[in-house]
Design an enzyme around this catalytic site. Structure first.
Site, PDB file in Angstrom:
ATOM      1  N   LYS B  79      43.336  47.681  37.672  1.00 51.40           N
ATOM      2  CA  LYS B  79      41.873  47.779  37.790  1.00 51.40           C
ATOM      3  C   LYS B  79      41.363  48.932  36.928  1.00 51.40           C
ATOM      4  CE  LYS B  79      38.222  48.007  41.355  1.00 51.40           C
ATOM      5  NZ  LYS B  79      37.941  48.190  42.794  1.00 51.40           N
ATOM      6  N   SER B 154      34.981  44.693  44.898  1.00 54.51           N
ATOM      7  CA  SER B 154      34.818  45.057  43.497  1.00 54.51           C
ATOM      8  C   SER B 154      36.041  44.785  42.625  1.00 54.51           C
ATOM      9  CB  SER B 154      34.474  46.528  43.400  1.00 54.51           C
ATOM     10  OG  SER B 154      35.579  47.320  43.780  1.00 54.51           O
ATOM     11  N   SER B 178      37.218  46.139  48.882  1.00 56.15           N
ATOM     12  CA  SER B 178      37.261  45.755  47.472  1.00 56.15           C
ATOM     13  C   SER B 178      38.577  45.151  47.002  1.00 56.15           C
ATOM     14  CB  SER B 178      36.925  46.963  46.588  1.00 56.15           C
ATOM     15  OG  SER B 178      35.543  47.169  46.577  1.00 56.15           O
TER      16      SER B 178
END
Lengths: 483, 498
Positions: B79, B154, B178
Site C-alpha cells: 500500500k 482505503s 481499511s
C-alpha cells in the site's frame, strides 16, 4: 504607594544527553547544519519517537534535586502549531501530567533564606533553528532552517509566582544553574541558549488581588532577567500610580535600549490543541528507580555551603566561590585533608588556583589538590618564598609535577646562606648609595627598599630574615660610616 | 499453468521443490498486471525491474542452498502509505506526489530481507481516509468482480490487486476497517492484527492510536504466513508489543485442531435492519456450518458498539489533524511558494492545493474537536466511550473465544454512489470500527458470493494477540467450503464506467 511585584519564571534548559530525546542523533554543538538529523527528528512521514532513557533519568535527577515529587505515571502530549522550525507541526511535550510537581529551591537573601516554590517540571523536545538571510526575519528575502537542534531534550521548570524582584529572579537562576550543574544534567549556559527564561510579572498593593500579568521574553542573560523585571515592575508601577491599566500582553526585553517592548499585534493568540501523544505509551516510573537516583544524587550546593562554613570555619563569601563548581569544591576538600590553615587554603584556591585555571585552561578536575597542599607545606617550612611558591604551584598544577621536584629541578630553593647572599648585598649597597645614606640618616624605611632590591636580584628566592640580618650587619660596618 | 492463479503457499511450495523459479512467478504476475491493470487500476506505481532483480537474487540464493524464508520469492504489493526506500510513496495525495522516502518501513525491511519481491505500490484513499479508494488524488480503483463497483477502501488497491490475481499477497493498513472492508468487497482474506503486534514505523501516520499494518491474501494460510513475517517487537515503535508469536507452527498445517468446543458469538447488532439480507444470509449459513463442525454458536449483544462510530469519528480526525500538520511545504513534498508571500502563505497554499476534500474535512473536524473549550466535550468524551467499549468487549470475550458478524453491511456499492455523502461512506465501515477502537485482532474472510455474484465478507474478532485463532477458524471454513475462484469478469469487461 508601594506595589509588590509578583513574578513567576518559566525556565527551559537543555539536558546534556549524548543523543536526542526521541532518536539516536548526536546532540553535539556546532556541527554542520542539518548533519545531525534522521527521519525521526526531521519528522519524515512514517517516523516514530522512542524516549531516550537517559533524558528521563536526567529529568528525574533534576526534579529530585528541586525537591519535587516524581510522578509514577506521567504522559507526553502534543502541542500543535505551525512554524518552519517545527518539523512535525507539533512539539512533543508534557501538558496535563508532567514528570514531577511541587518542589522548591532556596535562595540566600540579605534578610535570610527564601524558598521559591516549583510548580512543575516537564520534558519536551527542542525545535530547529531559523537562519535569516538578511540577519532578521523582517529584513530577509528567505530563511534557512537547521534541524540539528530539533529533538534536543529540554526540561521546563515552572516556578510558583512567589519571586518578588529582578534580583531574586537572578539569584534563583544562579542557584538553579549551580544545582543542575552539580547534578550533571545541564550546562545551563544562557548565552549559548542551553538555558532560556521567560517571566510573568504583575503588581499589586499589599493584601490586594493580583494585578494583570505581563509576560516578558527575550532575556538573554541572568543580568538581563534582573534588569528586565526591575524595568517592568517600575513601568507597571508608574502606570498604576497614574490609575492606568496594565494590558495583559507579551513584551520583549530590548537589551540595547534597556526597555521592554510590546509585541501586541505581532503574535496571534494560540490554541495549541494539546492532546495525549499516541505514539508514546504513558510514562510509568518505578518508585524504586526514583529512590536509587535519589540516593545517587551528589551533595547539593546548599548543603555543601553550610558544611563548608562549619567544617572549615570559612567566611560565606569564600564558601560561595569554593562551591561554585563541584570540581572546585572537591579540589578544596582534597587539599584540606593535608593542610591546617583552612582560610589560607581558601585564599590559595580562590586566588592562585582559579588564576592558573583561567590562564592555562587546565580543568580543575584534572589538577592535583595534593600539589597545592605540598606547595603550602614547602612555604610554611620556609623552603621557598611566597612568590616562588606561586611559580611552583603553577608548574605543578599545569604539568602535573611534584612541587618539591619542581623546586629542586629549577633550583628555586630559598637562599639563606651568607656566603651567597653577602656579595649580592654588597652589590646592592654599591648600586643604591642614596638609600644607604638615607638609612644611615635614620630612615628605617630605606632598609625595606634595600631588602626588596636583594629579593628582586634573586627573583624572590632569598630568605627575607637572612637578608635583613646580613644587610643590617653590613650597614653597621660600612667603611667611612660616621658614628 | 497460470502461476498467478495460485495462492502464496502453493507458489512457495513449488519454488521450494524447485518446480518454478521466483523469476517465473514474478513474470507471471507482471503479465497478469499488464493484462488486467487497465481495468482494475490497483497500482499507483509498478516496479517490475526491482521485483525481477529481487526474484533473481532469491533464485540465486536458493540454488546456492541458502536457508530461505518460507515465503521467499513470493511477490507482494505494498500500500502506498508504507515507506519504501527509493520507491515513490504518495499516500495517493498531491502533497506527496513526488515523495521518495529515504528509508524502509520496518515491515518493508522485513519483506525485503525475507526475499519477497515488491511488485509495486497500491492505490488507496488519500492518506487512508475513505472506504472506496475514490478519494485517491490520482484515480479510482475498480472492484475486480464488477469494475463498475468500488473495491472498498482505503486499502482498495491492495485488496483489488490480490482479488484480480495481480499479486498473491499485499500489505495494507487498517485504521478503522481499511484492510477488512476492502477484503470483504473484493472477496479476499484481510487481517487487522492486534494493535502493536506489527510495527508502525514507516507507516505514514493517519490516526496513530488506531493505525495498524495488515495483510491481504487469497486464503488464510497466505495471510498467516505474511502476518508471521511482519509481526514482532520493533524498538523503533514505542507502541509495539514485546510478546513473542505463538509456538512456531508450520503455516500450512496449523489448522489441525479443528473447531470442536470453540465458543463463537454472533454480534446481534450487526444482524439488524441496516444490514443487507444477502449479507446476513451468508453469515447465517456460515454460522450453521461452524456449528456443524462442533463449534458452539450463540448471539451476543454489544449495545455500546452503537457509539463506536461516533467516538471513532472524533478520535480519528483529531489525531489526523495533528499528524498531517507536517505537510507544510518546508521540507518535502508539494511546496507552493507565492511571490511576495511569507511563510504563512506558503503553509496555506501548499495545504490548500495539496490536500483533497476528505482530508480537509477531517483536519477541520479534528482541529475543532481538540480546540480549547471543546476538548472535554468531544475528544475526551470519545476517549471515555472508547474505554467503555473496550470493557464491553473484554466482558464478551469472557464468554466467547471469537466474535463474528458481517464485515460490511452491504456488498460493494457503485463507483460514485456515496462519494458525495460522507456519512453514508463512513457507515460502510460500521462493522470494523469496534476492533479498531479496542485494538483487538480482526479478520475478514470470504464468505461466498451474493446472488448477484458479489463477494460477502465475514469478520472474526478475537482477544488481543489471538491472530492464530482467527486464522484457524478461517482455515476450517475454507476446508468446509472452497474459496471462490478468481473473478474472470476483469478479462471480459473493457474499461468499465467512470
Amino acid at each position: 504607594m508601594d506595589y509588590e511585584a509578583v513574578i513567576g519564571l518559566e525556565v527551559h534548559l537543555e539536558l546534556k544527553t549524548r543523543s536526542k530525546i526521541f532518536c539516536g542523533c548526536s546532540t553535539a554543538f556546532g556541527m554542520e547544519p542539518n548533519s545531525s538529523c534522521c527521519p525521526v527528528c526531521l519528522g519524515l512521514p512514517g517516523s516514530l519517537p522512542v524516549l531516550n532513557r537517559s533524558a528521563l533519568e536526567m529529568a528525574v535527577k533534576a526534579a529530585l534535586a528541586l525537591n519535587c515529587r516524581v510522578e509514577g505515571r506521567s504522559r507526553f502530549d502534543r502541542k500543535n502549531y505551525f512554524y518552519p522550525d517545527l518539523p512535525k507541526a507539533y512539539q512533543i511535550s508534557q501538558y496535563e501530567l508532567p514528570v514531577a510537581r511541587g518542589g522548591y529551591l532556596e535562595i540566600d537573601l540579605p534578610g535570610g533564606i527564601k524558598r521559591v516554590n516549583i510548580e512543575r517540571v516537564h520534558m519536551e523536545e527542542e525545535a530547529g533553528k531559523l537562519l535569516h538571510a538578511g540577519g532578521s526575519i523582517m529584513e530577509s528575502d528567505y530563511s534557512l532552517v537547521d534541524y540539528n537542534r530539533a529533538g534536543i531534550p529540554l526540561l521546563e521548570i515552572v516556578t510558583a509566582p512567589n519571586i518578588s524582584s529582578g534580583k531574586e529572579a537572578r539569584l534563583f537562576l544562579e542557584e538553579l544553574r549551580l544545582l543542575l550543574f552539580y547534578c550533571d544534567v545541564s550546562d545551563c549556559r544562557m548565552e549559548e541558549g542551553s538555558l532560556r527564561c521567560d517571566a510573568n510579572i504583575s503588581l499589586n498593593l499589599p493584601g490586594a488581588a493580583m494585578g494583570n500579568k505581563v509576560e516578558v521574553k527575550n532575556m538573554n542573560s541572568f543580568r538581563a532577567v534582573e534588569y528586565a523585571l526591575d524595568y517592568e515592575a517600575q513601568r507597571q508601577a508608574e502606570i498604576l500610580s497614574r490609575a492606568g491599566e496594565i494590558v495583559q500582553e507579551t513584551r520583549h526585553w530590548d537589551e540595547e535600549n534597556r526597555v521592554t517592548v510590546s509585541l501586541r499585534g505581532k503574535e496571534e493568540a494560540s490554541d495549541y490543541r494539546y492532546f495525549p501523544e499516541p505514539d508514546l505509551p504513558p510514562l510509568l516510573i518505578e518508585e524504586s528507580w526514583v529512590q536509587e537516583l535519589k540516593e545517587a544524587l551528589p551533595e547539593l550546593p546548599a548543603h555543601k555551603r553550610l558544611r563548608f562554613e562549619e567544617q572549615y570555619r570559612l567566611d560565606p563569601k569564600d564558601v560561595a566561590v569554593l562551591t561554585s563548581s563541584p570540581e572546585l569544591a572537591c579540589f578544596y576538600e582534597e587539599a584540606a585533608r593535608h593542610v591546617e590553615d583552612y582560610t589560607g587554603l581558601a585564599n590559595w584556591v580562590k586566588g592562585d588556583v582559579l588564576r592558573i585555571h583561567n590562564d592555562s585552561g587546565k580543568a580543575i578536575g584534572e589538577m592535583t589538590p595534593l600539589a597545592l597542599a605540598e606547595t603550602i607545606s614547602l612555604l610554611e617550612r620556609g623552603e621557598i618564598s611566597r612568590p616562588v611558591a606561586r611559580e611552583v604551584l603553577e608548574e605543578a598544577l599545569v604539568r602535573g609535577k611534584n612541587p618539591a621536584q619542581v623546586v629542586q629541578d629549577r633550583g628555586l630553593g630559598r637562599i639563606a646562606d651568607p656566603g651567597t647572599l653577602g656579595p649580592l648585598i654588597e652589590k646592592v649597597l654599591q648600586e643604591n648609595p642614596k638609600a644607604v645614606e638615607s638609612y644611615l640618616q635614620g630612615r628605617e624605611k630605606a632598609l625595606g627598599f634595600l631588602v626588596g632590591k636583594v629579593m628582586a636580584a634573586t627573583r624572590g628566592r632569598s630568605d627575607p630574615a637572612a637578608v635583613n640580618t646580613i644587610l643590617r650587619d653590613k650597614l653597621q660596618n660600612l667603611p667611612g660610616k660616621v658614628e | 499453468m497460470d502461476l498467478f492463479r495460485l495462492s502464496a503457499l502453493q507458489l512457495s511450495g513449488l519454488m521450494r521443490e524447485g518446480e518454478v523459479s521466483s523469476e517465473e512467478v514474478v513474470n507471471s504476475f507482471l503479465q497478469r498486471i499488464e493484462q488486467v491493470e487497465p481495468q482494475v487500476k490497483a497500482f499507483l506505481l509498478l516496479c517490475p525491474e526491482e521485483a525481477l532483480a529481487a526474484a533473481r537474487e532469491v533464485d540465486r540464493r536458493r540454488l546456492r542452498g541458502d536457508e530461505l524464508n518460507f515465503l521467499a520469492g513470493v511477490p507482494v504489493a505494498v500500500k502506498d502509505n508504507i515507506c519504501t526506500r527509493g520507491l515513490r510513496t504518495t499516500c495517493a495525495s498531491r502533497i506527496l506526489e513526488n515523495y521518495v522516502p529515504p528509508y524502509d518501513a520496518t515491515v518493508v525491511s522485513a519483506i525485503r530481507r525475507a526475499g519477497l519481491p515488491i511488485l509495486g505500490k497500491t492505490n488507496m484513499d488519500e492518506f487512508a481516509m475513505g472506504s472506496s479508494t475514490e478519494n485517491s488524488a490520482f484515480f479510482s480503483t475498480r472492484n475486480p468482480w464488477d469494475t463498475r463497483r468500488v473495491p472498498g477502501g482505503s486499502s482498495g488497491g491492495s485488496a483489488a490487486a490480490v482479488a484480480a490475481g495481480e499479486a498473491p499477497l499485499a500489505l495494507g493498513s487498517d485504521t478503522g476497517g481499511s484492510v477488512r472492508q476492502p477484503a470483504a468487497f473484493c472477496g479476499v482474506t484481510g487481517l487487522r492484527p492486534t494493535y502493536g503486534r506489527v510495527s508502525r514505523y514507516g507507516l505514514i501516520a493517519f490516526a496513530s492510536s488506531l493505525d495498524q499494518v495488515g495483510t491481504h491474501s487469497r486464503d488464510a494460510a497466505g495471510g498467516l504466513a505474511l502476518f508471521r513475517l511482519i509481526a514482532g517487537h520493533d524498538p523503533l515503535d514505542a507502541t509495539s508489543i514485546n510478546t513473542p508469536l505463538e509456538e512456531d507452527v508450520e503455516a500450512d498445517n496449523f489448522c489441525e485442531n479443528g473447531l470442536k468446543g470453540l465458543r463463537l458469538g454472533l454480534i446481534s447488532e450487526q444482524m439488524g435492519d441496516g444490514f443487507a439480507p444477502e449479507v446476513k444470509e451468508k453469515i447465517r449459513q456460515t454460522a450453521a456450518l461452524l456449528e456443524g463442525e462442533g463449534a458452539f454458536v450463540e448471539e451476543v449483544s454489544l449495545p455500546l458498539t452503537d457509539y463506536a462510530l461516533a467516538a471513532y469519528y472524533l478520535i480519528n480526525p483529531a489525531e489526523a489533524s495533528s499528524n498531517l500538520g507536517r505537510y507544510d511545504g518546508v521540507r518535502y513534498g508539494l511546496s507552493e511558494r507565492i511571490s511576495g508571500g511569507g511563510v504563512r502563505e506558503m503553509f496555506a497554499h501548499t495545504r490548500g492545493k495539496g490536500f483533497g476534500m476528505e482530508v480537509k474535512r477531517r483536519i477541520i473536524l479534528g482541529s475543532y474537536a481538540l480546540s480549547a473549550g471543546y476538548y472535554d466535550a468531544y475528544y475526551l468524551q470519545a476517549l471515555k466511550v472508547r474505554t467503555l467499549i473496550k470493557k464491553e468487549m473484554e466482558k464478551a470475550f469472557e464468554r466467547f473465544d471469537v466474535l463474528f458478524g458481517p464485515s460490511t453491511p452491504t456488498t460493494p456499492f457503485m463507483l460514485g454512489e456515496k462519494v458525495d455523502d460522507p456519512l453514508q461512506m463512513y457507515l460502510s465501515d460500521v462493522c470494523n470500527i469496534t476492533d479498531a477502537l479496542t485494538g483487538n485482532p480482526s479478520l475478514s474472510i470470504p464468505c461466498g458470493l451474493s446472488p448477484a455474484g458479489m463477494p460477502v465478507g465475514m469478520q472474526l474478532s478475537a482477544p488481543p494477540l489471538n491472530e492464530m485463532l482467527l486464522f484457524r477458524v478461517a482455515a476450517a471454513i475454507e476446508n468446509m467450503r472452497p474459496l471462490p475462484p478468481l473473478p474472470e469478469q476483469v478479462n471480459i469487461l473493457e474499461g468499465g464506467q467512470c
